[in-house]
Scaffold this active site. Structure first.
Site, PDB file in Angstrom:
ATOM      1  N   CYS A   1       0.821  -1.213   0.000  1.00 18.67           N
ATOM      2  CA  CYS A   1       0.000   0.000   0.000  1.00 18.67           C
ATOM      3  C   CYS A   1       0.855   1.263   0.000  1.00 18.67           C
ATOM      4  O   CYS A   1       0.642   2.176  -0.812  1.00 18.67           O
ATOM      5  CB  CYS A   1      -0.946  -0.005   1.194  1.00 18.67           C
TER       6      CYS A   1
ATOM      7  N   HIS B   1      -2.566   4.948   6.752  1.00 23.22           N
ATOM      8  CA  HIS B   1      -1.226   5.512   6.874  1.00 23.22           C
ATOM      9  C   HIS B   1      -1.273   7.003   6.523  1.00 23.22           C
ATOM     10  O   HIS B   1      -2.125   7.442   5.744  1.00 23.22           O
ATOM     11  CB  HIS B   1      -0.249   4.832   5.916  1.00 23.22           C
TER      12      HIS B   1
ATOM     13  N   ASN C   1      -4.624   1.446   3.704  1.00 27.36           N
ATOM     14  CA  ASN C   1      -3.803   0.244   3.565  1.00 27.36           C
ATOM     15  C   ASN C   1      -4.586  -0.977   3.109  1.00 27.36           C
ATOM     16  O   ASN C   1      -4.018  -1.932   2.583  1.00 27.36           O
ATOM     17  CB  ASN C   1      -3.111  -0.081   4.884  1.00 27.36           C
TER      18      ASN C   1
END
Length: 352
Positions: free
Chosen positions: A146, A226, A307
């Site tokens: 990712c 993230h 992600n």
């Protein structure tokens, strides 16, 4: 391989975080057929697959027996699934996929692994925007992680615009996947990745060796997504609008505004839910346009990475590249985007 004009028959091995999303995405494509999924679980995860009408297979005879005993309808084992498929997408946990590769090669089936495996497992790492053409007709590829997908998407976009010289990024990484946060993760601490550069920078170079990129990473106590911060040296001094136009050229980068209420990861995820995205999926890199700053030839920006979802459109494009059914990368990206609703966010909260 499937006959020209027929749907490419897809097997999914592993029905976890990525596998269930890949399976859903395959079922939305008019040129693909989901033959079935193989797994080892006997609980609610495989129950959900059966409820969707997905044909279930056990990874082995023992797993198939256990799944049947738990009340699942099982069509056979993994080898049976591979025998009637053109391509297998391996979504099993990290390092398990590499162990499955000899079986795929023995059966002569094309295969896709993901970023938990090393580049050497396939000898090719894939991001559709950057190197679709080099995957056409291959026996296998690796859809990168990712974070690496986001890095290649954003930096390749700047590179194509003739702006990129070098890039340095800091990654705040979610601690674990949301569905299993009750089983592990971290609390009340931050855990820096011990090596600089962290593995994402070199991984991005496995897709595009010409990228001058260094990354640092730290694990943080949250599970939503993230967060990346980037400092980029450009090839020349530019204004902010030119950078925004460069990013806008990628259909898989969406520029959002904190000023529209999207100032945090949770608000962006909530927007995905409000938009009716399955699993609240954010397939795009969500880059804050109103946070982006340019000072001469230096660029500073931040973005969010889902992600669990960002690699899904890449996986669909990788299937088309391996099968050779769509030889133009831009055409495959457009087709995938339309099927998944990529780029359908409200104009009131984006810079479209």
């Amino acid at each position: 391989m499937s006959i020209k004009g027929k749907k490419t028959r897809i097997a999914v091995n592993g029905y976890g975080v990525i596998g269930k999303r890949v399976a859903d995405a395959v079922m939305l494509q008019d040129d693909m057929e989901l033959v079935g999924v193989a797994d080892i679980a006997t609980d609610w995860r495989t129950s959900a697959a059966g409820a969707k009408g997905i044909t279930l297979f056990g990874a082995t005879l023992d797993h198939a027996a256990a799944m049947r005993e738990a009340g699942h309808e099982i069509a056979g084992v993994l080898d049976d699934l591979l025998a009637v498929s053109d391509i297998v997408v391996d979504c099993t946990p990290k390092r398990i996929a590499a162990q499955n590769v000899p079986r795929y090669r023995e059966q002569g089936i094309k295969f896709i692994v993901h970023g938990g495996e090393k580049h050497e497992v396939t000898g090719h790492s894939f991001v559709a925007d950057a190197n679709y053409a080099s995957a056409i007709g291959r026996d296998s590829t690796r859809v990168v992680s990712c974070n690496t997908t986001s890095i290649v998407r954003t930096l390749s976009t700047l590179k194509r615009a003739g702006l990129l010289k070098k890039a340095r990024g800091t990654l705040l990484r979610r601690a674990t996947d949301p569905w299993e946060s009750h089983l592990g993760g971290i609390m009340n601490t931050l855990v820096p990745e011990a090596d600089i550069p962290s593995h994402q920078g070199p991984d991005a170079q496995s897709v595009d060796p010409d990228l001058d990129v260094v990354t640092m990473a730290v694990k943080v106590p949250e599970t939503l997504a993230h967060l990346h911060y980037w400092t980029v040296q450009l090839n020349r001094a530019v204004d902010k609008e030119e950078v925004l136009q460069a990013f806008a050229a990628s259909s898989r980068i969406v520029m959002i505004d904190a000023g529209a209420g999207l100032g945090a990861l949770n608000s962006v995820k909530e927007l995905m839910a409000d938009m009716g995205r399955p699993h609240d999926n954010l397939y795009e890199v969500a880059l804050w346009a109103d946070m982006l700053k340019v000072q001469g030839d230096e660029l500073f920006y931040a973005y969010m990475v889902d992600n669990q979802a960002i690699v899904i459109p890449e996986t669909i494009d990788a299937i088309r590249a391996l099968s050779g059914t769509v030889r133009d990368g831009a055409a495959s990206i457009k087709k995938t985007n339309k099927a998944l609703g990529v780029g359908d966010l409200p104009r009131q909260v984006t810079r479209q």
